[in-house]
Enzyme design. Structure first.
Site: not given
Ligand code: 6MZ
Ligand code: ZN
Length: 351
Positions: A18, A176, A205, A283
């Site tokens: 996403n 997350g 992070e 990312d």
């Molecule tokens: C910026 N750094 C980050 N750190 C931690 N988690 C992240 C993230 N970037 C994305 N997500 C994780 O990916 C989800 C969206 O994709 P999906 O709905 O799973 O495909 C976010 O809701 C978060 O849980």
């Molecule tokens: Zn990530």
């Protein structure tokens, strides 16, 4: 150098579905949603072509964006469309091996179950596999905010799908908001490993939430997402070095969220100079308005990397992939060919 980075065959190992959806793809997802809901109005922020840096200045800001995009992927059709769009854009950037990751979600309003969600992603992958010269594998994500029971269901589904005919699911991951402790999920990751799945964890992070680290590293994960601040602690750094755990480093994501103040402050240099396996990744290329070739170019400019360094880094990415080794060897032929054409040093692991 950007032209060279574009021409390099690349492996992307850290891409959230996403978060990877581009503005162009979001427009298509809105159109799709309007077919069943003509009055639907998407949040302006997801459609803004303004620079990511203007919208996001902290990790917390990034976490406000994801639900806005997830609101557009609430049916199987939308999930498949998002998957096809994201894979196509990675393919356009000459990515040859892609590991997508996503958090399976159910939606009671549209009656989409977690199984439907996963099958919709796999359908998108299957469509692209027929049409495009890119190999795609899938990791299922556990969101730190989830209840253990919810996450447990995801792990069980990952185990089930990994055993299916195509075996495109190769691992599980933890992501997350880092302010939620990940330790409660450790038994689930153990279970996933016992069933042959690979594991990657987002760790360190943000500097505010570091308490969990020793226990999470003791797993140990097969790869680490970000690991932005791990090198500051000699004990943690030693665990990573002893286990040779690859780090997935996302320069633009870290810079925009200000978990590294400048590109030069990135931990990439620390690990690169110690010959630790490092994979450059995007990312969330939609949310952060980037693409993998650009990440390679930034790395090259910031740390004076040569064409050979960039090639080696890109090959390292492929070799850190979670697909079975035989599959990765087969894909490596593309890198061998590129090395030949560009007079670069290359040695096969099999030599
Ligand atoms: C910026 N750094 C980050 N750190 C931690 N988690 C992240 C993230 N970037 C994305 N997500 C994780 O990916 C989800 C969206 O994709 P999906 O709905 O799973 O495909 C976010 O809701 C978060 O849980
Ligand atoms: Zn990530």
């Amino acid at each position: 150098m950007l032209a060279y980075c574009k021409s390099l065959p690349k492996a992307e190992l850290h891409a959230h579905l996403n978060g990877s959806v581009s503005v162009r793809a979001i427009e298509k997802l809105i159109e799709l949603r309007k077919r069943s809901e003509p009055d639907y109005k998407a949040d302006d922020r997801v459609l803004s072509t303004a620079k990511a840096q203007d919208k996001i200045r902290t990790l917390a800001d990034a976490f406000l964006m994801f639900p806005l995009i997830q609101a557009l992927t609430q049916t199987s059709e939308a999930v498949t469309l998002a998957t096809v769009e994201v894979i196509s854009e990675f393919n356009d950037d000459n990515v040859k091996y892609l590991e997508l990751r996503t958090t399976p979600r159910e939606n009671t309003v549209t009656s989409m179950s977690k199984v439907d969600y996963i099958e919709a992603v796999l359908a998108g992958i299957a469509t692209c596999s027929e049409r495009l010269p890119i190999i795609v594998r899938l990791l299922l994500s556990i969101d730190r905010r989830q209840e253990v029971a919810d996450a447990s269901e995801t792990v069980d589904l990952a185990i089930k799908f990994a055993k299916s005919k195509d075996a495109r699911v190769v691992g599980v991951e933890l992501s997350g908001d880092p302010k939620f402790d990940g330790r409660k999920f450790l038994p689930l990751f153990q279970k996933a490993r016992e069933h042959g799945l690979k594991i990657t964890l987002h760790l360190a992070e943000s500097c505010d939430w570091m308490e969990e680290l020793s226990e999470m590293l003791a797993l140990p994960p097969d790869r680490i997402g970000h690991g932005t601040l791990l090198h500051n602690d000699p004990v943690h750094a030693a665990v990573i070095r002893e286990n040779s755990i690859p780090l997935e480093i996302c320069l633009t994501s870290n810079f925009i969220c200000q978990t590294t103040k400048t590109f030069k402050d990135s931990h990439l240099d620390f690990w690169f100079s110690r010959k630790q396996p490092v994979c450059l990744c995007t990312d969330d290329q939609g949310v952060f308005d980037t693409y993998l070739s650009k990440e390679f170019e930034i790395a090259s400019e910031t740390f004076n990397l040569t064409k050979q360094d960039l090639f080696d880094t890109s090959l390292c990415g492929l070799r850190c992939g979670f697909a079975p080794k035989e599959e990765l060897y087969a894909i490596e032929r593309i890198w061998a060919q590129f090395a030949k054409e560009h007079a670069l040093k290359y040695s096969s692991l099999r030599d």
